[in-house]
Design a protein around this motif. Structure first.
Motif, PDB file in Angstrom:
ATOM      1  N   CYS A  23       0.830  -1.209   0.000  1.00 54.04           N
ATOM      2  CA  CYS A  23       0.000   0.000   0.000  1.00 54.04           C
ATOM      3  C   CYS A  23       0.862   1.257   0.000  1.00 54.04           C
ATOM      4  O   CYS A  23       0.561   2.214  -0.729  1.00 54.04           O
ATOM      5  N   GLU A  73       0.548   3.935  -2.946  1.00 53.85           N
ATOM      6  CA  GLU A  73       0.061   5.267  -2.566  1.00 53.85           C
ATOM      7  C   GLU A  73       1.074   6.361  -2.888  1.00 53.85           C
ATOM      8  O   GLU A  73       0.692   7.490  -3.182  1.00 53.85           O
ATOM      9  N   GLU A 101      -3.988   8.000  -2.102  1.00 51.42           N
ATOM     10  CA  GLU A 101      -4.539   7.141  -1.055  1.00 51.42           C
ATOM     11  C   GLU A 101      -5.395   6.012  -1.637  1.00 51.42           C
ATOM     12  O   GLU A 101      -6.176   6.213  -2.559  1.00 51.42           O
ATOM     13  N   ILE A 102      -5.214   4.836  -1.065  1.00 48.50           N
ATOM     14  CA  ILE A 102      -5.983   3.652  -1.473  1.00 48.50           C
ATOM     15  C   ILE A 102      -7.079   3.428  -0.436  1.00 48.50           C
ATOM     16  O   ILE A 102      -6.811   3.351   0.765  1.00 48.50           O
ATOM     17  N   HIS A 103      -8.297   3.296  -0.903  1.00 51.07           N
ATOM     18  CA  HIS A 103      -9.421   2.963  -0.022  1.00 51.07           C
ATOM     19  C   HIS A 103      -9.480   1.437   0.090  1.00 51.07           C
ATOM     20  O   HIS A 103      -9.214   0.725  -0.887  1.00 51.07           O
ATOM     21  N   PRO A 104      -9.828   0.903   1.267  1.00 54.23           N
ATOM     22  CA  PRO A 104      -9.902  -0.557   1.419  1.00 54.23           C
ATOM     23  C   PRO A 104     -10.769  -1.258   0.367  1.00 54.23           C
ATOM     24  O   PRO A 104     -10.508  -2.412   0.011  1.00 54.23           O
ATOM     25  N   SER A 105     -11.765  -0.572  -0.164  1.00 57.24           N
ATOM     26  CA  SER A 105     -12.629  -1.185  -1.181  1.00 57.24           C
ATOM     27  C   SER A 105     -11.892  -1.413  -2.501  1.00 57.24           C
ATOM     28  O   SER A 105     -12.387  -2.130  -3.365  1.00 57.24           O
ATOM     29  N   GLN A 106     -10.715  -0.807  -2.658  1.00 56.10           N
ATOM     30  CA  GLN A 106      -9.929  -0.976  -3.883  1.00 56.10           C
ATOM     31  C   GLN A 106      -9.048  -2.222  -3.829  1.00 56.10           C
ATOM     32  O   GLN A 106      -8.390  -2.552  -4.805  1.00 56.10           O
TER      33      GLN A 106
END
Length: 94
Positions: A37, A41, A46-51
Motif C-alpha cells: 500500500c 500510494e 490514497e488507497i481505499h480498502p474497497s480498492q
C-alpha cells in the motif's frame, strides 16, 4: 487515432486516466499489505480498502492482492511496477 499497420502506443491502448488492476503475490505476512500500500500510494494517492481484494493460497503460505487504481500515465505504472518488483516481500506482480 491508430494508423493502419502501426503499433499502438501504451497511451492509445490505455486511454488514460483509466481503471487499472495491479496484482501482487507474496508470502502471507502482515507487513506485505502495508508495504504494498505504501508503494502504490506514493505513486497513485490514497488507497481505499474497497480498492483491495485478497486471496490466500490453498496452503495459506502465500497471498495475492489485486489493487485497483486510477492510472494516469505509463510513467506512473512503470514507477509502481519497478518499486514493487524491487521489494523483497513481493514475489510476483502482474
Amino acid at each position: 487515432m491508430i494508423k493502419p499497420n502501426a503499433k499502438p502506443t501504451p497511451e492509445e491502448i490505455f486511454n488514460f486516466p483509466c481503471d487499472y488492476p495491479i496484482k501482487i503475490m507474496g508470502k502471507d505476512r502482515k507487513d506485505l499489505h502495508t508495504e504494498m500500500c505504501c508503494i502504490i500510494e506514493r505513486h497513485a494517492g490514497e488507497i481505499h480498502p474497497s480498492q483491495i481484494t485478497s486471496r490466500k493460497s490453498s496452503k495459506g503460505s502465500y497471498i495475492s492482492y489485486t489493487v485497483r487504481i486510477t492510472a494516469t500515465s505509463v510513467v506512473q505504472l512503470n514507477s509502481i511496477n519497478k518499486e514493487l518488483q524491487d521489494h523483497p516481500l513481493i514475489a510476483y506482480i502482474l
